[in-house]
Design an enzyme around this catalytic site. Structure first.
Site, PDB file in Angstrom:
ATOM      1  N   GLY C  12      42.194  14.397  26.237  1.00 58.99           N
ATOM      2  CA  GLY C  12      42.115  15.583  25.388  1.00 58.99           C
ATOM      3  C   GLY C  12      40.680  16.031  25.211  1.00 58.99           C
ATOM      4  N   GLY C  14      37.265  18.195  27.029  1.00 53.69           N
ATOM      5  CA  GLY C  14      37.131  19.579  27.473  1.00 53.69           C
ATOM      6  C   GLY C  14      38.076  19.899  28.616  1.00 53.69           C
ATOM      7  CB  ALA C  15      38.639  18.302  31.879  1.00 53.75           C
ATOM      8  CB  VAL C  46      32.443  15.664  20.586  1.00 51.76           C
ATOM      9  CG1 VAL C  46      31.912  14.244  20.471  1.00 51.76           C
ATOM     10  CG2 VAL C  46      32.382  16.379  19.258  1.00 51.76           C
ATOM     11  CG  PHE C 116      19.695  22.931  31.226  1.00 52.01           C
ATOM     12  CD1 PHE C 116      19.565  23.287  29.898  1.00 52.01           C
ATOM     13  CD2 PHE C 116      20.353  21.737  31.541  1.00 52.01           C
ATOM     14  CE1 PHE C 116      20.088  22.479  28.898  1.00 52.01           C
ATOM     15  CE2 PHE C 116      20.874  20.930  30.540  1.00 52.01           C
ATOM     16  CZ  PHE C 116      20.743  21.289  29.218  1.00 52.01           C
ATOM     17  CD  GLN C 230      22.692  13.656  35.994  1.00 54.66           C
ATOM     18  OE1 GLN C 230      23.383  14.136  35.093  1.00 54.66           O
ATOM     19  NE2 GLN C 230      22.203  14.378  36.970  1.00 54.66           N
ATOM     20  CG  HIS C 232      19.636  12.712  30.501  1.00 55.99           C
ATOM     21  ND1 HIS C 232      18.407  12.917  29.943  1.00 55.99           N
ATOM     22  CD2 HIS C 232      20.283  13.905  30.439  1.00 55.99           C
ATOM     23  CE1 HIS C 232      18.320  14.179  29.548  1.00 55.99           C
ATOM     24  NE2 HIS C 232      19.442  14.803  29.836  1.00 55.99           N
ATOM     25  CG  LEU C 242      21.214  13.482  26.036  1.00 56.32           C
ATOM     26  CD1 LEU C 242      20.680  12.961  27.353  1.00 56.32           C
ATOM     27  CD2 LEU C 242      22.287  14.505  26.269  1.00 56.32           C
ATOM     28  CD  GLU C 245      17.888  18.811  32.192  1.00 58.36           C
ATOM     29  OE1 GLU C 245      18.221  17.649  32.462  1.00 58.36           O
ATOM     30  OE2 GLU C 245      18.185  19.774  32.898  1.00 58.36           O
ATOM     31  NE  ARG C 290      20.188  16.248  33.264  1.00 57.51           N
ATOM     32  CZ  ARG C 290      21.271  16.564  32.591  1.00 57.51           C
ATOM     33  NH1 ARG C 290      22.412  15.950  32.848  1.00 57.51           N
ATOM     34  NH2 ARG C 290      21.244  17.490  31.670  1.00 57.51           N
ATOM     35  CG  HIS C 358      23.747  11.921  31.143  1.00 60.07           C
ATOM     36  ND1 HIS C 358      24.064  11.936  29.795  1.00 60.07           N
ATOM     37  CD2 HIS C 358      23.717  13.220  31.541  1.00 60.07           C
ATOM     38  CE1 HIS C 358      24.232  13.199  29.411  1.00 60.07           C
ATOM     39  NE2 HIS C 358      24.039  13.983  30.448  1.00 60.07           N
ATOM     40  CE1 TYR C 359      29.574  14.756  34.534  1.00 61.79           C
ATOM     41  CE2 TYR C 359      28.777  14.442  36.771  1.00 61.79           C
ATOM     42  CZ  TYR C 359      29.669  15.020  35.882  1.00 61.79           C
ATOM     43  OH  TYR C 359      30.636  15.855  36.345  1.00 61.79           O
ATOM     44  NE  ARG C 393      26.209  16.313  35.012  1.00 61.17           N
ATOM     45  CZ  ARG C 393      25.910  16.728  33.781  1.00 61.17           C
ATOM     46  NH1 ARG C 393      26.218  17.938  33.390  1.00 61.17           N
ATOM     47  NH2 ARG C 393      25.309  15.920  32.935  1.00 61.17           N
ATOM     48  CB  SER C 398      29.044  18.418  33.518  1.00 62.74           C
ATOM     49  OG  SER C 398      30.142  17.774  32.983  1.00 62.74           O
TER      50      SER C 398
HETATM   51  C1  LIG Z   1      25.381  12.875  25.503  1.00 59.45           C
HETATM   52  C2  LIG Z   1      25.892  13.773  26.576  1.00 59.45           C
HETATM   53  C3  LIG Z   1      25.361  15.048  26.720  1.00 59.45           C
HETATM   54  C4  LIG Z   1      25.810  15.901  27.710  1.00 59.45           C
HETATM   55  N1  LIG Z   1      25.276  17.149  27.789  1.00 59.45           N
HETATM   56  C5  LIG Z   1      25.753  17.999  28.711  1.00 59.45           C
HETATM   57  C6  LIG Z   1      25.259  19.323  28.783  1.00 59.45           C
HETATM   58  O1  LIG Z   1      24.398  19.739  28.005  1.00 59.45           O
HETATM   59  N2  LIG Z   1      25.762  20.140  29.707  1.00 59.45           N
HETATM   60  C7  LIG Z   1      26.741  19.737  30.568  1.00 59.45           C
HETATM   61  O2  LIG Z   1      27.159  20.547  31.374  1.00 59.45           O
HETATM   62  N3  LIG Z   1      27.220  18.497  30.531  1.00 59.45           N
HETATM   63  C8  LIG Z   1      26.752  17.614  29.623  1.00 59.45           C
HETATM   64  N4  LIG Z   1      27.256  16.334  29.582  1.00 59.45           N
HETATM   65  C9  LIG Z   1      28.339  15.959  30.467  1.00 59.45           C
HETATM   66  C10 LIG Z   1      29.671  16.441  29.941  1.00 59.45           C
HETATM   67  O3  LIG Z   1      29.648  16.501  28.552  1.00 59.45           O
HETATM   68  C11 LIG Z   1      30.812  15.529  30.327  1.00 59.45           C
HETATM   69  O4  LIG Z   1      30.797  15.331  31.674  1.00 59.45           O
HETATM   70  C12 LIG Z   1      32.131  16.148  29.952  1.00 59.45           C
HETATM   71  O5  LIG Z   1      32.152  16.437  28.599  1.00 59.45           O
HETATM   72  C13 LIG Z   1      33.309  15.291  30.293  1.00 59.45           C
HETATM   73  O6  LIG Z   1      34.478  15.914  29.803  1.00 59.45           O
HETATM   74  P1  LIG Z   1      35.929  15.421  30.134  1.00 59.45           P
HETATM   75  O7  LIG Z   1      36.877  16.375  29.547  1.00 59.45           O
HETATM   76  O8  LIG Z   1      36.023  15.148  31.576  1.00 59.45           O
HETATM   77  O9  LIG Z   1      36.015  14.018  29.417  1.00 59.45           O
HETATM   78  P2  LIG Z   1      35.881  13.574  27.896  1.00 59.45           P
HETATM   79  O10 LIG Z   1      35.438  14.635  27.002  1.00 59.45           O
HETATM   80  O11 LIG Z   1      35.120  12.311  27.928  1.00 59.45           O
HETATM   81  O12 LIG Z   1      37.358  13.276  27.499  1.00 59.45           O
HETATM   82  C14 LIG Z   1      38.082  12.196  27.988  1.00 59.45           C
HETATM   83  C15 LIG Z   1      39.428  12.206  27.342  1.00 59.45           C
HETATM   84  O13 LIG Z   1      40.260  11.282  27.976  1.00 59.45           O
HETATM   85  C16 LIG Z   1      40.900  10.489  27.044  1.00 59.45           C
HETATM   86  N5  LIG Z   1      41.184   9.199  27.638  1.00 59.45           N
HETATM   87  C17 LIG Z   1      40.343   8.395  28.320  1.00 59.45           C
HETATM   88  N6  LIG Z   1      40.972   7.294  28.703  1.00 59.45           N
HETATM   89  C18 LIG Z   1      42.248   7.403  28.274  1.00 59.45           C
HETATM   90  C19 LIG Z   1      43.388   6.571  28.360  1.00 59.45           C
HETATM   91  N7  LIG Z   1      43.349   5.396  28.955  1.00 59.45           N
HETATM   92  N8  LIG Z   1      44.509   6.998  27.788  1.00 59.45           N
HETATM   93  C20 LIG Z   1      44.576   8.181  27.147  1.00 59.45           C
HETATM   94  N9  LIG Z   1      43.528   8.996  27.047  1.00 59.45           N
HETATM   95  C21 LIG Z   1      42.385   8.605  27.599  1.00 59.45           C
HETATM   96  C22 LIG Z   1      39.965  10.420  25.887  1.00 59.45           C
HETATM   97  O14 LIG Z   1      40.654  10.144  24.721  1.00 59.45           O
HETATM   98  C23 LIG Z   1      39.396  11.811  25.888  1.00 59.45           C
HETATM   99  O15 LIG Z   1      40.232  12.674  25.174  1.00 59.45           O
HETATM  100  C24 LIG Z   1      26.799  15.463  28.600  1.00 59.45           C
HETATM  101  C25 LIG Z   1      27.331  14.200  28.479  1.00 59.45           C
HETATM  102  C26 LIG Z   1      26.878  13.343  27.492  1.00 59.45           C
HETATM  103  C27 LIG Z   1      27.436  11.976  27.401  1.00 59.45           C
END
Ligand SMILES: Cc1cc2nc3c(=O)[nH]c(=O)nc-3n(C[C@H](O)[C@H](O)[C@H](O)COP(=O)(O)OP(=O)(O)OC[C@H]3O[C@@H](n4cnc5c(N)ncnc54)[C@H](O)[C@@H]3O)c2cc1C
Ligand code: SF4
Ligand code: F3S
Ligand code: FES
Lengths: 127, 116, 586, 250
Positions: C12, C14-15, C46, C116, C230, C232, C242, C245, C290, C358-359, C393, C398
């Site tokens: 749940g 962003g993706a 978040v 950036f 990656q 950072h 973090l 950047e 990076r 980081h990534y 990246r 992302s």
């Molecule tokens: C500190 C930080 C700063 C960043 N800043 C930037 C930025 O400025 N710009 C940018 O483009 N990118 C940035 N990134 C990268 C980017 O934020 C992430 O790559 C991106 O948010 C990942 O999103 P997601 O939806 O793939 O996963 P997530 O948001 O990590 O969500 C994963 C979801 O999967 C669920 N999940 C995982 N395992 C299970 C399981 N076994 N069963 C059920 N649910 C599960 C979790 O509950 C969660 O809801 C940053 C990353 C970090 C860590």
């Protein structure tokens, strides 16, 4: 699996300092009302003629009256201060992007209070 | 629009709170300190002067507001305080008593001032 | 008892949320499940701070964004995917705006952008320095609008269900009751995010444990380009928190222990004075990519020019010259975090920073619709690898990727669900009850066992950092591969203290560790096989890029003893491999 | 000899215990540790059965709220050094049912949030197509609601609010603040729908302005202020409705 509901008691209010201060703030209203009733009686005495009024006013000099007044004053001041301090929470004003600072909003009320007090004193005592 | 009568009570509460904050402290200082300790000369609150002042309609209205609005301020706060300390089950009678009290005070004030 | 939907999102973040909304909007009749091990708004999206890239301003062009991304990725990106990504990015970020995302604005009311790292032009949309936070909450709150989305909050997915060669759902544990159930779906989208927790110092939250990658890997779906991790360059020492950047985008500088802007020694250009109106120069110095900045740190450390502190070596990120007002306006969170977690106020003191994991550029191998090799199984977000990030990246790509490919995966999975309606409920329930037994046997009712979860995790962290970190070699990687094998063996002997069904977080830690060991394995073996240096993958024994042999994506398949590493061509369309140039006037 | 300190933690496991109890752990005192670090240390090295929620360790995911010495705090942002050498008492956030140990049940909030319709409700017929680009919003218009959009749903404000403690039908601070966040957004036209909740007897009128919600809010959302402002605007609505009932019907 069952969840546990922690008991909540009505003495909750005594458990943390902010809650106690809140309760005191709310209870200031009793003193506010008390003084208003005093004013009401004063006005009522006016309708009963000079004698009744003078007797009533003479009673103001008694120590118990003074004591009661002082206690009331403390609570009412507490009301005034908490009241003015909360005004900026309600009056959220902006100049462009910048929020007008909270102290300025509250400060305006304090200033207003000073002016009102002077006017009231002047009206009551001299005119 | 959600129906609730709270806005009326709340606005009276707020108005009362503001009046109380603004004018009560100085009045208390006058009747509780300045007069008893004779700090303001010779009987500034003598009957004739006050009676004639209160006969003015404007002064009447001001006095009415100063007496009545803070009563509503009290009613509102006190009502919630009683509920907060555990009288939630009787919250309706409490509301009636509190606001009823303020209304009664208001009527008495109106009648009394009218009679001057 | 088990439940059934048309499409199941696992994750749940962003993706996952973007995918769910995409389905809900295209077809209100489809029933959608969002399964997440934490409440959606706790997902690690978040934590993203800096921003999300998309071309909207007149001084920019799609071509520029494409070029920056491909060069930044050291030509490991699939160029068809990048092109499509860059084309759809503005639309997606505008959609976020329409949903209420509080983007920072220009005076005329249009969306503001900031520079950036690795980007030629400023094109990063931002919401102060809490972009990910605002995006996630906007998506989550928007998702509440659709009543065909059913949430499974705090359900922990454990396994992909495959039946008749098709993915038909997942099994998941409801944390509050401990029950294991099948959540059936005609198609499944994996959106479980990254796996930074495999490493000891990471910006990633505790939940980023590579669960989805491992689940896919176990189901025979390959993990692509896992060697590219990656770092950072600016994390806080100790916690790994973090420092975005954006701090450098706004003009912050990196200095070594002599106060010297050391990046100029690493082919990242010549520094301009901090008071020069042209500072910071894009794609130069502090705004280099990076991977290069993190590598420069290691080189400085080897020269003895870094500052040693309680959590290892650091350099200084200095933003003092921006002044309190700008710091509070543009990067307030940087100030808050530095004060709380490093005990210094960046208005008055430089921030100690070090590179932290980081990534994950790699992930579940998908095509540009999010589809994988397994029919009915899709992936999006950080756990997927569509190959727009290549070997490194670019910051702020992302968050945009989550949206673009979240939506695409949603649409494709919805189409699949409409075309493939049959679900073999009976077999799924059987599989679920097998999974229930496995979990009961291995965890809930496990007796004996002497290994502490924490110790195994720590040893995994250590071997990954020392041997599969910023610089790697055959020797170090072989050690890591052996170590992981050893840890996997020892895992079967873990000690479970908590036998309760209700919210058993020892169980989830154990399952997560098991997932992480899989992902660590894929990383180590993929890195071992890639005998070249490219982007974030730097081999001390093979310091050159080798386009002849390695313009190839690695594909790791799980197999009994060791994973099998396969390769497939990188898609090159119009942009032939070139040198990565930073700090030069173009 | 390294310094240590004591943590007294609320334990409740429904399968074993009918009543909760406190368990005391001795942990090393580290200058830079947050309470969450200490709890993680317990989980890792002393007692694997302890359950609690956490993730980001940087005060932004909102999962780690706990009562620390009876004050609601994010445990990742409450530092040992501020309590040392005294014992720290850790409990699940007040007012919520306890699922296990420090894990509390959030269902109530999730329902209330959903009912509040916390998303942009555009003016019907005036939605902009994506091709037409973004809605214009000046930095000033942004500033008007920005503060209320900072809520991380940590629920500390609920745990701090005595009114909610005594009566959980109160919609509560964060939910109202989030409703107001959208009401004040220049892109939104859904205020009427949200007023059904905000201006109801379960909404703002239950709040007696204790103000503790704002005092504990880690993100300075200031829900108390939001609620009082909503009282003002709802009162204005009410007078408009009563005094000019024929007006303002759209
Ligand atoms: C500190 C930080 C700063 C960043 N800043 C930037 C930025 O400025 N710009 C940018 O483009 N990118 C940035 N990134 C990268 C980017 O934020 C992430 O790559 C991106 O948010 C990942 O999103 P997601 O939806 O793939 O996963 P997530 O948001 O990590 O969500 C994963 C979801 O999967 C669920 N999940 C995982 N395992 C299970 C399981 N076994 N069963 C059920 N649910 C599960 C979790 O509950 C969660 O809801 C940053 C990353 C970090 C860590
Ligand atoms: S208003 Fe503040 S305290 Fe309440 S949930 Fe939001 S962030 Fe937490
Ligand atoms: S503490 Fe509660 S009473 Fe109101 S001001 Fe905050 S919601
Ligand atoms: S762990 Fe995320 S807010 Fe504390």
């Amino acid at each position: 699996m069952s969840t546990y509901h922690r008991p909540v008691s009505n003495t909750l209010w005594l458990k943390r300092k902010p809650y106690i201060l809140f309760m005191i703030r709310e209870l200031t209203s009793v003193f506010v009302a008390g003084y208003c009733i005093f004013l009401l009686v004063l006005v009522y005495k006016l309708t009963q003629g000079a004698n009744a009024y003078d007797n009533f006013m003479a009673a103001l000099n008694s120590p118990s009256s003074v004591a009661l007044h002082l206690i009331t004053l403390v609570f009412v001041l507490y009301h005034t201060i908490t009241w003015f301090n909360l005004t900026p929470k309600i009056l959220v004003l902006y100049r462009g992007e910048e929020r007008i600072p909270q102290w300025l909003v509250a400060g305006t009320f304090y200033a207003g209070w000073a002016v009102v007090s002077v006017i009231v004193a002047w009206l009551v005592l001299t005119v | 629009m959600a129906k609730s009568n709270e806005p009326i009570w709340w606005s009276l509460f707020s108005a009362g709170g503001m009046v109380a904050a603004m004018v009560l402290p100085i009045l208390i200082v006058i009747t509780g300190i300045l007069i008893p300790f004779d700090l303001v000369g010779d009987n500034p609150l003598n009957f004739e002067k006050i009676y004639s002042a209160v006969s003015h309609l404007l002064i009447k209205l001001i006095l009415f507001a100063v007496i009545s609005l803070p009563l509503f301020h009290w009613a509102h706060r006190f009502r919630f305080t009683l509920v907060d300390v555990g009288l939630k089950s009787v919250s309706t009678p409490i509301a009636i008593l509190c606001y009823g009290g303020a209304i009664a005070g208001t009527i008495v004030a109106a009648v009394t001032l009218w009679n001057i | 008892m088990n439940s059934s939907h048309d499409i199941v999102m696992v994750g749940g973040g962003g993706a996952g949320l973007r995918a769910a909304i995409a389905v809900a909007e295209t077809n209100p009749d489809l029933s959608i499940a969002v399964v997440s091990k934490v409440y959606p708004m706790r997902s690690h999206t978040v934590a993203a701070e800096g921003g999300a890239a998309a071309v909207i301003k007149d001084n920019d062009s799609l071509e520029n964004h494409i070029n920056d991304t491909i060069a930044g990725g050291d030509w490991m990106c699939d160029q068809d995917a990048v092109e499509l990504f860059v084309n759809e990015a503005p639309r997606e970020l505008t959609q976020m705006e329409h949903w209420g995302c509080p983007w920072s604005r220009e005076l005329d009311g249009t969306v503001a952008v900031r520079p950036f790292g690795g980007m030629k032009t400023e094109r990063t949309w931002y919401a102060a320095d809490k972009t990910g936070f605002h995006m996630l909450h906007t998506l989550f709150q928007t998702s509440l609008k659709y009543n065909n989305i059913t949430r499974y909050d705090e359900w922990f997915a454990t396994k992909i269900l495959v039946e008749n060669g098709r993915c038909q759902g997942v099994t998941a544990i409801e944390l509050r009751s401990g029950k294991v159930e099948a959540i059936a779906g005609r198609s499944v989208i994996m959106c479980t995010g990254g796996a930074g927790r495999i490493f000891p110092f990471t910006t990633n939250g505790a939940i980023k444990t590579g669960d989805g990658m491992s689940m896919a890997y176990r189901a025979g779906v390959p993990l692509k380009d896992m060697e590219f991790i990656q770092y950072h360059p600016t994390g806080l020492p100790g916690t790994g928190i973090l420092i975005t950047e954006a701090a450098r985008g706004e003009g912050g500088i990196l200095v070594n222990k002599d106060g010297y802007r050391y990046l100029q020694d690493y082919e990242l250009g010549k520094p301009l004075d901090i008071n020069d109106p042209n500072h910071p120069v894009k794609k130069s110095m502090e705004l280099g990519p990076r991977d290069r900045l993190s590598q420069a740190f290691v080189a400085e450390r080897e020269k003895g020019k870094t500052i040693s502190g309680p959590y290892g070596h650091v350099v200084h990120l200095d933003v003092r010259h921006l002044g309190e007002k700008k710091i509070d306006k543009k990067i307030p969170f940087v100030r808050e975090l530095s004060k709380n977690y490093a005990g210094i106020d960046p208005v008055y003191k430089p921030i100690p920073v070090r590179p932290v994991v980081h990534y994950m550029m790699g992930g579940i191998d998908t095509d540009i619709t999010g589809a994988t090799a397994l029919p009915g199984f899709y992936a999006a977000g950080e756990c997927a690898c569509v190959s727009i990030n290549g070997a490194n990246r670019l910051g702020s790509n992302s968050l945009t990727e989550l949206l673009v490919f979240g939506r695409r995966a949603g649409t494709a999975a919805a189409r699949f669900a409409l075309e493939n309606t049959a679900i073999d409920t009976a077999s799924l329930e059987l599989q679920a009850s097998d999974e229930q037994k496995r979990i009961g046997r291995n965890f809930f009712r496990k007796a004996g066992g002497t290994e502490r979860i924490f110790i195994l995790r720590k040893e995994m962290n250590e071997t990954m950092e020392t041997s599969a970190g910023i610089y790697r070699s055959e020797k170090s990687l072989k050690e890591t591969c052996d170590k992981i094998k050893e840890l996997k063996d020892r895992f079967s002997n873990i000690n479970m203290e908590d036998k309760s069904l209700n919210f058993n977080t020892e169980l989830t830690s154990a399952l997560e560790l098991e997932f992480m060991l899989d992902v660590a394995e894929a990383i180590a073996y993929s890195a071992l096989e890639r005998t070249e240096s490219r982007g974030s993958h730097q081999r001390t024994d093979f310091p050159e890029r080798d386009d002849e042999k390695f313009l190839q994506h690695s594909l790791a398949y799980q197999s009994d003893a060791e994973p099998r590493i396969d390769y497939k061509d990188v898609v090159i369309t119009k942009w032939p491999p070139g040198a990565r140039v930073y700090g030069k006037k173009e | 000899m390294a310094e240590t300190m004591k943590l007294e933690i609320f334990r409740y496991q429904s399968e074993k215990d009918s009543e909760p109890a406190f368990q005391t752990y001795e942990i090393p005192f580290r200058e830079d540790w947050a309470v969450l670090d200490a709890i993680n240390h317990i989980k890792d090295e002393i007692d694997g059965t302890l359950s609690y929620r956490w993730s980001c360790q940087m005060g932004v995911c909102g999962s780690c709220g706990m009562m620390i010495n009876s004050v609601p705090k994010l445990s990742c942002s409450a530092f040992l050094k501020d309590y040392y050498p005294d014992k720290i008492r850790v409990e699940p956030l007040a007012s919520f049912p306890v699922e296990k140990d420090l894990v509390f049940e959030m269902d109530d909030f999730m329902t209330k949030l959903t009912d509040m319709q916390p998303y942009i409700i555009p003016k019907e017929g005036e939605e902009k197509a994506l091709e037409e680009g973004e809605y214009l919003q000046s930095p000033t218009e942004l500033a008007h609601f920005k503060q209320y959009s900072m809520c991380i749903n940590c629920l500390l404000c609920y745990a701090a609010c005595p009114v909610y403690a005594l009566d959980s039908s109160f919609i509560g601070p964060a939910t109202i603040a989030l409703g107001q966040r959208y009401n004040m957004d220049s892109r939104d036209h859904g205020r009427d729908a949200r007023q059904e909740h905000i201006a109801s007897n379960k909404g703002i009128w239950k709040c007696t302005f204790v103000g503790e919600c704002s005092a504990v809010c880690p993100k300075h959302v200031d829900p108390a202020a939001t609620i009082q402002r909503a009282k003002v605007s709802s009162t204005i609505d009410w007078f408009k409705d009563v005094l000019i009932p024929w007006g303002k019907k759209k």
